[in-house]
Motif scaffolding. Structure first.
Motif, short mmCIF file in Angstrom:
data_model
loop_
_atom_site.label_atom_id
_atom_site.label_comp_id
_atom_site.label_asym_id
_atom_site.label_seq_id
_atom_site.Cartn_x
_atom_site.Cartn_y
_atom_site.Cartn_z
N ASP A 1 0.82 -1.21 0.00
CA ASP A 1 0.00 0.00 0.00
C ASP A 1 0.86 1.27 0.00
N GLY A 2 2.17 1.14 0.21
CA GLY A 2 3.08 2.28 0.17
C GLY A 2 3.00 3.20 1.37
N ALA A 3 2.15 2.89 2.36
CA ALA A 3 1.98 3.77 3.51
C ALA A 3 2.95 3.47 4.64
N GLN A 4 3.36 2.23 4.77
CA GLN A 4 4.26 1.84 5.85
C GLN A 4 5.38 0.99 5.28
N TYR A 5 6.43 0.83 6.08
CA TYR A 5 7.52 0.00 5.60
C TYR A 5 7.96 -1.03 6.63
N TYR A 6 8.77 -1.97 6.18
CA TYR A 6 9.28 -3.06 7.00
C TYR A 6 10.73 -3.31 6.60
N MET A 7 11.40 -4.19 7.31
CA MET A 7 12.78 -4.55 6.99
C MET A 7 12.77 -5.89 6.26
N ALA A 8 13.68 -6.03 5.28
CA ALA A 8 13.69 -7.25 4.48
C ALA A 8 15.10 -7.60 4.04
N LEU A 9 15.28 -8.88 3.78
CA LEU A 9 16.49 -9.39 3.12
C LEU A 9 16.01 -10.04 1.84
N SER A 10 16.39 -9.46 0.72
CA SER A 10 15.96 -9.96 -0.58
C SER A 10 16.81 -11.15 -1.01
N GLY A 11 16.18 -12.11 -1.68
CA GLY A 11 16.91 -13.25 -2.23
C GLY A 11 17.80 -12.85 -3.40
N GLY B 1 8.89 -17.39 -0.75
CA GLY B 1 9.63 -18.17 -1.74
C GLY B 1 10.28 -19.39 -1.12
N GLN B 2 10.75 -20.29 -1.98
CA GLN B 2 11.40 -21.52 -1.55
C GLN B 2 12.91 -21.31 -1.39
N ASN B 3 13.50 -21.88 -0.36
CA ASN B 3 14.95 -21.85 -0.11
C ASN B 3 15.52 -20.43 -0.07
N VAL B 4 14.70 -19.48 0.40
CA VAL B 4 15.14 -18.09 0.49
C VAL B 4 16.17 -17.94 1.60
N GLY B 5 15.96 -18.65 2.72
CA GLY B 5 16.89 -18.56 3.84
C GLY B 5 16.19 -18.77 5.16
N ALA C 1 18.98 -12.67 9.55
CA ALA C 1 18.48 -13.33 8.35
C ALA C 1 19.67 -13.93 7.62
N GLN C 2 19.58 -15.21 7.30
CA GLN C 2 20.66 -15.88 6.57
C GLN C 2 20.15 -16.26 5.19
N ARG C 3 20.89 -15.86 4.18
CA ARG C 3 20.51 -16.04 2.78
C ARG C 3 20.59 -17.50 2.40
N GLY C 4 19.54 -18.00 1.75
CA GLY C 4 19.51 -19.37 1.24
C GLY C 4 20.07 -19.44 -0.16
N ASN C 5 19.76 -20.52 -0.89
CA ASN C 5 20.31 -20.68 -2.23
C ASN C 5 19.38 -20.21 -3.34
N SER C 6 18.20 -19.69 -2.99
CA SER C 6 17.27 -19.18 -3.99
C SER C 6 17.70 -17.77 -4.43
N GLY D 1 15.37 -15.64 -5.59
CA GLY D 1 14.15 -14.85 -5.54
C GLY D 1 13.58 -14.86 -4.13
N GLY D 2 12.47 -14.15 -3.96
CA GLY D 2 11.80 -14.11 -2.66
C GLY D 2 12.48 -13.17 -1.69
N GLU D 3 12.01 -13.22 -0.44
CA GLU D 3 12.59 -12.37 0.60
C GLU D 3 12.22 -12.88 1.98
N ILE D 4 12.97 -12.40 2.96
CA ILE D 4 12.66 -12.60 4.38
C ILE D 4 12.28 -11.23 4.92
N GLY D 5 11.10 -11.11 5.54
CA GLY D 5 10.61 -9.83 6.03
C GLY D 5 10.41 -9.81 7.54
N LEU D 6 10.55 -8.64 8.14
CA LEU D 6 10.36 -8.43 9.57
C LEU D 6 9.60 -7.13 9.78
N ASP D 7 8.59 -7.16 10.65
CA ASP D 7 7.79 -5.96 10.90
C ASP D 7 7.09 -6.06 12.26
N ASN D 8 6.54 -4.92 12.69
CA ASN D 8 5.69 -4.83 13.89
C ASN D 8 6.29 -5.47 15.12
#
Length: 193
Positions: free
Chosen positions: A70-80, A114-118, A163-168, A170-177
């Motif tokens: 929605d673009g109104a709030q944000y979170y922390m992420a580790l992208s694949g 996603g699969q095998n993101v981490g 967050a530890q990166r997997g072998n994929s 694509g995808g992501e690991i997200g953290l919020d709230n």
């Protein structure tokens, strides 16, 4: 007129032969009283939270700020798409004095898209042993986790989200709230130490 000399002082040897008028002597016992913990609620989300977050400079990669759909709030992420397999990103939540007074409930939202993101882990301070770990989401949507954080001797100085990166690629690991509330969590079992 001569007065008799004053009696000698009563020594312990003499008093051992007598009993107290008030009953047998009692031992003095020290009772450890823990200070009363003030109730608190700390909103540590990434929009307007009042908590101190620090990116670890010694890790392989960093968490990124990502806006929700929605673009109104944000979170922390580790992208694949970032880093190499096995790289880690550590985001540290420094604990206030109030949070270190006694046990508290750590609540946070996470998702593993996603699969095998981490893997996402929660650690106390920089301990290598995680108190919580997840490598797959039950769903692709956000999940809420409740962890009671307690300790026996020394209060932790920080909560680390790793967050530890997997072998994929694509995808992501997200953290919020992220929220801290005094006392144990109501919705979960055993506390973590």
């Amino acid at each position: 007129m001569l007065f008799p000399p004053p009696p000698p002082p009563i020594s312990n040897a003499v008093t051992e032969d007598f009993e107290s008028v008030f009953g047998p002597p009692t031992d003095v016992k020290e009772i450890q009283i823990t200070p009363v913990q003030e109730d608190f609620f700390m909103d540590c989300n990434f929009d307007q939270g009042a908590c101190e977050w620090v990116q670890d400079k010694a890790d392989s990669i960093d968490w990124s700020v990502i806006y929700h759909d929605d673009g109104a709030q944000y979170y922390m992420a580790l992208s694949g798409l970032v880093g190499e397999q096995g790289d880690t990103a550590k985001l540290k939540l420094l604990l206030s004095d109030r949070a270190q007074q006694g046990s508290f409930c750590l609540t946070f939202d996470y998702r593993i898209l996603g699969q095998n993101v981490g893997t996402i882990k929660v650690l106390l301070d920089n301990n290598s042993y995680p108190v919580w770990e997840q490598s797959q989401s039950r769903q692709q949507s956000w999940q809420t986790e409740f962890l009671t954080v307690a300790w026996k001797e020394e209060a932790p100085q920080a909560i680390v989200f790793e967050a530890q990166r997997g072998n994929s690629v694509g995808g992501e690991i997200g953290l919020d709230n992220v929220v801290l509330t005094s006392g144990p969590c109501q919705d979960e079992g055993d506390p973590i130490y």
